[in-house]
Design a protein around this motif. Structure first.
Motif, PDB file in Angstrom:
ATOM      1  N   THR A 166       4.272   2.092   7.232  1.00 44.60           N
ATOM      2  CA  THR A 166       4.462   1.643   8.614  1.00 44.60           C
ATOM      3  C   THR A 166       5.899   1.856   9.059  1.00 44.60           C
ATOM      4  OG1 THR A 166       2.715  -0.022   8.395  1.00 44.60           O
ATOM      5  CG2 THR A 166       4.312  -0.344  10.156  1.00 44.60           C
ATOM      6  N   TYR A 220      -4.953   3.033  12.619  1.00 48.24           N
ATOM      7  CA  TYR A 220      -5.364   3.493  11.292  1.00 48.24           C
ATOM      8  C   TYR A 220      -4.151   4.024  10.534  1.00 48.24           C
ATOM      9  CZ  TYR A 220     -10.373   2.993  12.061  1.00 48.24           C
ATOM     10  OH  TYR A 220     -11.632   2.478  12.269  1.00 48.24           O
ATOM     11  N   THR A 221      -4.042   3.676   9.254  1.00 47.46           N
ATOM     12  CA  THR A 221      -2.846   4.046   8.495  1.00 47.46           C
ATOM     13  C   THR A 221      -3.112   4.495   7.075  1.00 47.46           C
ATOM     14  OG1 THR A 221      -0.658   3.236   7.822  1.00 47.46           O
ATOM     15  CG2 THR A 221      -2.455   1.667   7.752  1.00 47.46           C
ATOM     16  N   PHE A 222      -4.246   4.107   6.470  1.00 48.55           N
ATOM     17  CA  PHE A 222      -4.421   4.331   5.036  1.00 48.55           C
ATOM     18  C   PHE A 222      -4.383   5.818   4.683  1.00 48.55           C
ATOM     19  CE2 PHE A 222      -6.768   4.936   1.088  1.00 48.55           C
ATOM     20  CZ  PHE A 222      -6.129   4.029   0.257  1.00 48.55           C
ATOM     21  N   ARG A 266      -5.871  -7.911   2.499  1.00 48.55           N
ATOM     22  CA  ARG A 266      -6.228  -6.991   3.579  1.00 48.55           C
ATOM     23  C   ARG A 266      -7.304  -6.030   3.111  1.00 48.55           C
ATOM     24  NH1 ARG A 266      -0.860  -5.328   5.273  1.00 48.55           N
ATOM     25  NH2 ARG A 266      -0.400  -7.360   4.395  1.00 48.55           N
ATOM     26  N   THR A 267      -7.892  -5.340   4.091  1.00 45.41           N
ATOM     27  CA  THR A 267      -8.925  -4.340   3.822  1.00 45.41           C
ATOM     28  C   THR A 267      -8.597  -3.094   4.626  1.00 45.41           C
ATOM     29  OG1 THR A 267     -10.636  -6.001   3.415  1.00 45.41           O
ATOM     30  CG2 THR A 267     -11.372  -3.812   4.046  1.00 45.41           C
ATOM     31  N   TRP A 268      -8.801  -1.930   4.027  1.00 44.50           N
ATOM     32  CA  TRP A 268      -8.611  -0.677   4.752  1.00 44.50           C
ATOM     33  C   TRP A 268      -9.945   0.027   4.891  1.00 44.50           C
ATOM     34  CZ3 TRP A 268      -5.372  -1.651   0.407  1.00 44.50           C
ATOM     35  CH2 TRP A 268      -4.086  -2.110   0.763  1.00 44.50           C
ATOM     36  N   CYS A 269     -10.238   0.463   6.110  1.00 42.14           N
ATOM     37  CA  CYS A 269     -11.416   1.288   6.370  1.00 42.14           C
ATOM     38  C   CYS A 269     -10.958   2.592   6.998  1.00 42.14           C
ATOM     39  CB  CYS A 269     -12.396   0.573   7.286  1.00 42.14           C
ATOM     40  SG  CYS A 269     -13.249  -0.805   6.491  1.00 42.14           S
ATOM     41  N   PHE A 270     -11.676   3.656   6.718  1.00 40.34           N
ATOM     42  CA  PHE A 270     -11.267   4.973   7.208  1.00 40.34           C
ATOM     43  C   PHE A 270     -12.438   5.933   7.079  1.00 40.34           C
ATOM     44  CE2 PHE A 270     -10.048   4.195   2.840  1.00 40.34           C
ATOM     45  CZ  PHE A 270     -10.591   5.265   2.145  1.00 40.34           C
ATOM     46  N   GLY A 279      -8.068  -4.663  -0.504  1.00 43.61           N
ATOM     47  CA  GLY A 279      -6.704  -4.708  -0.992  1.00 43.61           C
ATOM     48  C   GLY A 279      -6.608  -5.072  -2.458  1.00 43.61           C
ATOM     49  N   THR A 320      -1.066   7.527   5.267  1.00 45.83           N
ATOM     50  CA  THR A 320      -0.098   7.216   4.219  1.00 45.83           C
ATOM     51  C   THR A 320      -0.367   8.033   2.960  1.00 45.83           C
ATOM     52  OG1 THR A 320       0.245   4.982   5.084  1.00 45.83           O
ATOM     53  CG2 THR A 320       0.825   5.362   2.784  1.00 45.83           C
ATOM     54  N   MET A 326       0.806  -1.212   0.000  1.00 49.36           N
ATOM     55  CA  MET A 326       0.000   0.000   0.000  1.00 49.36           C
ATOM     56  C   MET A 326       0.843   1.268   0.000  1.00 49.36           C
ATOM     57  SD  MET A 326      -1.398   2.575   2.125  1.00 49.36           S
ATOM     58  CE  MET A 326      -1.616   1.989   3.810  1.00 49.36           C
TER      59      MET A 326
END
Length: 385
Positions: free
Chosen positions: A270, A281-283, A45-49, A91, A286, A13
């Motif tokens: 990361t 939380y990172t998306f 993986r899945t990102w939520c935000f 992802g 980033t 990512m």
């Protein structure tokens, strides 16, 4: 191949995001090499935000919600998020979209192999891949090589956010497809912060995830028991089908990650400390970091002129980690008080590090003061601890 303007070690990512933002900017003609062990072809993986603004990935969002639910034994509420939205990005969709766009460019190259070494040199940096060295002006690095990160538990907090989730299909309507559940604390706490996180896809299908913030991981049997108990006791289901499983762990630490590993070697993602220490939380963090790096390169031909982390929020993260570590069994009480007495928009601003003094005062006055005062006295007097 080469020499290159930029080499990105790691094609996950963080690496793909930075390359994508470069490609969408006036840097689009730079020679770029992306190195990873293998192509990304799996939905790993899945990102939520939550966000108020549109991102570069709106066309490939898997779900987009305008409400969120919170549950405790003595408090439940559904929050309207406006002007925020809660979004889900898979992802596989992210990988396919970014890789397809980047591979259209003749100046962006993909190389698959093992990164053995990154070396800063007089006028740039080089990367050793399977015995062959590649040169660049800058290396942006999202790979953890063995032994690079050494936890310092005596100085810093080191917890895990760890989880296991099942995508289940039920025989009757159970879920509200318009309202994910961010926290459901109606599960035994057993001395650690434990909650259920639900992403509904229809009235009969949802991801049900058992999540913990704690220093130690669980056995597979314990994760399974946590999910099964919630589905049985709270959802009231005795029969359902498990369609998919996911499992993961995210380091929750206030130990600093250096932004520069050499004169022309910059960690990102990361590895560059872009995971929010107290939430995982990172998306979006980033994406914001990638945009800041691109702006710095455009203005100064140097990626180092990016906004520093704000010290007060690093202190807030350390305080929250201290409270989680020492008062894990009380976190359901603390989070319930926070969500009961504050609009969710204020909480989001705080977690986005976009809040002001009045927000801080309102949030701090809404939670039990004892654990936070003790954490402040301990953490505020020394780095991390």
């Amino acid at each position: 191949m080469g020499p290159f303007d930029y080499i990105l070690t790691g094609g996950g990512m963080a690496g793909l995001s930075l390359a994508y933002h470069m490609h969408q900017s006036p840097l689009h003609d730079k020679e770029i090499l992306i190195v990873d062990r293998e192509p990304k072809f799996e939905n790993d993986r899945t990102w939520c935000f939550w966000t108020r603004e549109k991102t570069a990935f709106e066309p490939i969002l898997y779900r987009n919600w305008n409400r969120l639910q919170f549950h405790h034994h003595n408090f439940s509420k559904t929050y309207s998020l406006a002007p925020y939205r809660y979004q889900m990005l898979r992802g596989i969709d992210f990988y396919q979209h970014t890789q397809a766009e980047l591979k259209k460019a003749k100046n962006i190259h993909f190389l698959y192999g093992d990164v053995q070494e990154i070396t800063s040199e007089t006028q740039g940096a080089s990367v050793l891949v399977d015995g062959r060295r590649y040169q660049a002006k800058w290396v942006f690095d999202s790979l953890f090589l063995p032994g690079e990160f050494k936890p310092e538990p005596d100085r810093y907090h080191n917890l895990w956010q760890h989880f296991k989730g099942w995508v289940i299909n039920t025989q009757r309507d159970v879920f509200d497809p318009e309202s994910p559940t961010l926290f459901d604390f109606r599960t035994p706490q057993a001395g650690a912060m434990r909650f259920i996180y639900i992403l509904p896809f229809s009235k009969r299908e949802a991801l049900v995830e058992y999540t913990l913030f704690s220093p130690k991981l669980l056995t597979e049997e314990a994760y399974n028991a946590g999910i099964e108990g919630y589905i049985r006791d709270v959802l009231g289901l005795s029969s359902y089908d498990i369609l998919e499983e996911e499992q993961g762990r995210i380091p929750m630490t206030d130990q600093p990650f250096p932004r520069f590993s050499g004169p022309f070697h910059m960690p990102i993602g990361t590895k560059g400390g872009r995971v929010k220490p107290s939430t995982g939380y990172t998306f979006l963090r980033t994406q914001q970091d990638s945009q800041a790096i691109v702006r710095s390169l455009l203005q100064l031909d140097d990626p180092t002129h990016i906004p520093p982390d704000r010290r007060q929020f690093r202190l807030f993260d350390s305080i929250m980690l201290e409270v989680m570590e020492k008062n894990g069994g009380r976190m359901s009480e603390i989070f319930t008080a926070m969500f009961k007495h504050n609009p969710i928009q204020r909480i989001f601003r705080f977690l986005d590090e976009d809040s002001q003094m009045l927000d801080h005062l309102a949030l701090f006055s809404s939670v039990p003061p004892g654990p936070f005062l003790k954490a402040l006295m301990k953490t505020g007097l020394s780095p991390g601890r």
